[in-house]
Scaffold this motif. Sequence first.
Motif, short mmCIF file in Angstrom:
data_model
loop_
_atom_site.label_atom_id
_atom_site.label_comp_id
_atom_site.label_asym_id
_atom_site.label_seq_id
_atom_site.Cartn_x
_atom_site.Cartn_y
_atom_site.Cartn_z
N VAL A 515 0.84 -1.20 0.00
CA VAL A 515 0.00 0.00 0.00
C VAL A 515 0.87 1.26 0.00
O VAL A 515 0.61 2.23 -0.71
N GLU A 516 1.94 1.25 0.83
CA GLU A 516 2.86 2.38 0.85
C GLU A 516 3.54 2.57 -0.50
O GLU A 516 3.71 3.70 -0.98
N LEU A 517 3.90 1.44 -1.12
CA LEU A 517 4.55 1.51 -2.43
C LEU A 517 3.61 2.09 -3.47
O LEU A 517 4.00 2.89 -4.32
N VAL A 518 2.32 1.67 -3.40
CA VAL A 518 1.35 2.18 -4.36
C VAL A 518 1.15 3.68 -4.17
O VAL A 518 1.03 4.44 -5.13
N SER A 519 1.10 4.15 -2.92
CA SER A 519 0.90 5.58 -2.68
C SER A 519 2.12 6.42 -3.11
O SER A 519 1.97 7.58 -3.46
N ARG A 520 3.30 5.79 -3.08
CA ARG A 520 4.49 6.55 -3.42
C ARG A 520 4.79 6.50 -4.92
O ARG A 520 5.19 7.50 -5.51
N GLN A 521 4.64 5.31 -5.51
CA GLN A 521 4.99 5.15 -6.92
C GLN A 521 3.82 4.50 -7.66
O GLN A 521 3.88 3.35 -8.07
N PRO A 522 2.72 5.26 -7.79
CA PRO A 522 1.53 4.63 -8.39
C PRO A 522 1.73 4.26 -9.86
O PRO A 522 1.26 3.21 -10.30
N GLU A 523 2.41 5.06 -10.59
CA GLU A 523 2.55 4.78 -12.04
C GLU A 523 3.41 3.53 -12.26
O GLU A 523 3.08 2.66 -13.11
N GLU A 524 4.51 3.42 -11.54
CA GLU A 524 5.37 2.25 -11.74
C GLU A 524 4.66 0.97 -11.30
O GLU A 524 4.79 -0.10 -11.93
N VAL A 525 3.91 1.03 -10.15
CA VAL A 525 3.17 -0.16 -9.70
C VAL A 525 2.10 -0.57 -10.71
O VAL A 525 1.89 -1.76 -11.00
N ALA A 526 1.40 0.44 -11.25
CA ALA A 526 0.37 0.13 -12.26
C ALA A 526 0.99 -0.53 -13.47
O ALA A 526 0.43 -1.51 -14.03
N GLU A 527 2.15 -0.03 -13.91
CA GLU A 527 2.82 -0.63 -15.07
C GLU A 527 3.25 -2.06 -14.79
O GLU A 527 3.13 -2.96 -15.62
N LEU A 528 3.70 -2.30 -13.54
CA LEU A 528 4.12 -3.64 -13.17
C LEU A 528 2.93 -4.60 -13.13
O LEU A 528 3.00 -5.76 -13.61
N LEU A 529 1.80 -4.13 -12.58
CA LEU A 529 0.60 -4.98 -12.54
C LEU A 529 0.10 -5.30 -13.94
O LEU A 529 -0.36 -6.42 -14.22
N ARG A 530 0.16 -4.34 -14.82
CA ARG A 530 -0.26 -4.60 -16.21
C ARG A 530 0.60 -5.70 -16.83
O ARG A 530 0.11 -6.59 -17.57
N GLY A 531 1.87 -5.65 -16.52
CA GLY A 531 2.75 -6.69 -17.09
C GLY A 531 2.43 -8.06 -16.56
O GLY A 531 2.43 -9.07 -17.30
N TRP A 532 2.17 -8.11 -15.22
CA TRP A 532 1.82 -9.41 -14.64
C TRP A 532 0.51 -9.95 -15.20
O TRP A 532 0.38 -11.14 -15.52
N LEU A 533 -0.52 -9.08 -15.33
CA LEU A 533 -1.80 -9.53 -15.87
C LEU A 533 -1.65 -10.00 -17.30
O LEU A 533 -2.26 -10.98 -17.74
N ALA A 534 -0.84 -9.33 -18.07
CA ALA A 534 -0.63 -9.75 -19.45
C ALA A 534 0.06 -11.10 -19.51
O ALA A 534 -0.27 -11.96 -20.34
N ASP A 535 0.99 -11.36 -18.57
CA ASP A 535 1.66 -12.66 -18.55
C ASP A 535 0.70 -13.77 -18.19
O ASP A 535 0.74 -14.88 -18.76
N ARG A 536 -0.22 -13.51 -17.21
CA ARG A 536 -1.18 -14.55 -16.81
C ARG A 536 -2.17 -14.87 -17.92
O ARG A 536 -2.57 -16.01 -18.13
N ARG A 537 -2.63 -13.86 -18.65
CA ARG A 537 -3.57 -14.08 -19.74
C ARG A 537 -2.94 -14.89 -20.87
O ARG A 537 -3.60 -15.69 -21.54
N SER A 538 -1.69 -14.67 -21.07
CA SER A 538 -1.02 -15.42 -22.13
C SER A 538 -0.75 -16.86 -21.70
O SER A 538 -0.67 -17.73 -22.54
#
Length: 538
Positions: A515-538
């Motif tokens: 939660v602290e990481l998300v509040s501090r670096q929201p853009e980088e965390v969002a980009e990381l989550l997108r990458g993980w979701l894309a890997d799971r879908r594939s």
Amino acid sequence: MAKAKGTAAIVENAKNFVSGFRTFSAGQKAVVIAVVVALLGGAVLFSQWASKPSYAPLFSNLSGTDANAITEKLTADGVDYEIADGGKSILVPADKVDAERLAMAGAGLPADTESGYTLLDQQGVTTSEFMQQKNYQRALSQELASTIKSIDGVDSAVVNLAIPAKDVFLDEQDPTTASVLVKLAAGKELSNDQVTSVVNLVAGGVEGMDPKNVSVVDDKGNTLSSDGSGSTAQNEKTSDYNAAASSDLQNYLESIYGKGNVKATVKATLDFDDKTVQSKEYTQPQQIDPLAESTTSETYNGTGGTAATGVLGPDNIAVPAGEGTDGDGGYAKNSETNNNAINETNTVIKQAPGKVTKQTVSVVLNAGAEGAAAAADVNQVTQIVNQAAGIDPARNDTVSVVKTAFDDTAAADAAAALAEAEAAEEQQTLIGYAKTAALALLVLIMLIVILIAFRRRKVETVDVLDVDPLQLGDITAPVEDFKEIAPVAEKPVALEAAPVDPALEAAAARRTEVVELVSRQPEEVAELLRGWLADRRS
């Protein structure tokens, strides 16, 4: 995540500042408060200075009556003012000076009617001749005092005139005298020229007054007046002449024998007697007759006869009673007088005080110096001094030239002291600059510390690249699964701590960290989550 704008951004920044301020230590909070107070105080002082109008003199050298009337008028008109110079000057805002002067003139201010020639306006038709004369004398005294007050350095003045009645016999007429009392401003002194100006001003303003009959005294009882013949004035003129002559002679000799290798001193005796010399000269041109010439000739003709007889005249000369016996006789007498003019020259010379009657010159050369001074010939230097100083043997002027080694100890000590003083002054200047730079650096460091402390958190920032994706697998789990996890901030009420599952404690810590990481670096965390979701879908 979109950033807040407008009022929402201000509110968010304020909340972030408050939350960050709470995390500061006691020292950081004290520094922040001190800086804020200093900035607010400086802003208040600057605003007061900027908003304060500049004041300019409305009137100066006012009497107490006029100053009181003018201040009452300004108060009634609602105009701000300041009083200076002990109540004699009134200042108003610079942009209102002209308008207020016109307003005061319309109100008849300043209207000091108790001095000067305005006293003559108060005389009635029944005023006696004695009172008229006394009022005129008072008016003249006050006008002269007002004029003397305008001289720089004079705060106030009082003039007393003693004008005797006119006598029919001029040789019995008493002289007109005056006494002037001046009060000098603090730290001011009148020069001899200014005192002479006061004497001439009073003598020129009163009919029939001799400047020698004017005395000037200051408020401390010191006599200032002098007609130029007093001992103080004579000594000052003699000192000025000696100083100027010595300086000119020394500069001339130093240009020949080097700077600092010559000491020249001139001592003169001045004659301050006021003399008038009259001379009459007669010249006789060449080939001119004598000044006076008288010629008498008598001629007798005939053979003679009886002497003339008769009664004696007034000069005991016999007056003939009749003609002689010889009718052929005759007498003739011729007298001639010639007066011849000659050249006559009348010369009147009035000698001004301050004539040089004797002069003594002393010159010392530095024998220990290198160059022309050490090799100089005393006789040659004496001849140079005779010509340069205008030595006149008829006045018994004397010249003394000596060669000797100068003692440079005092000069060296003075130079060392001067160098030390200059070094100390330069050091003080550098210290002042260093203090200013240190203060500026301290303020800059304080601002940097405040900025860093505002952005820092007590929790360490976690780098996104260093997080293992396998450890974040529970981030998508339902929230209900974590309801049994006690909040970290809560403390058990029981006296003994309840057993906690290590796995749940680790999961809560990871959740808090994420939660602290998300509040501090929201853009980088969002980009990381997108990458993980894309890997799971594939």
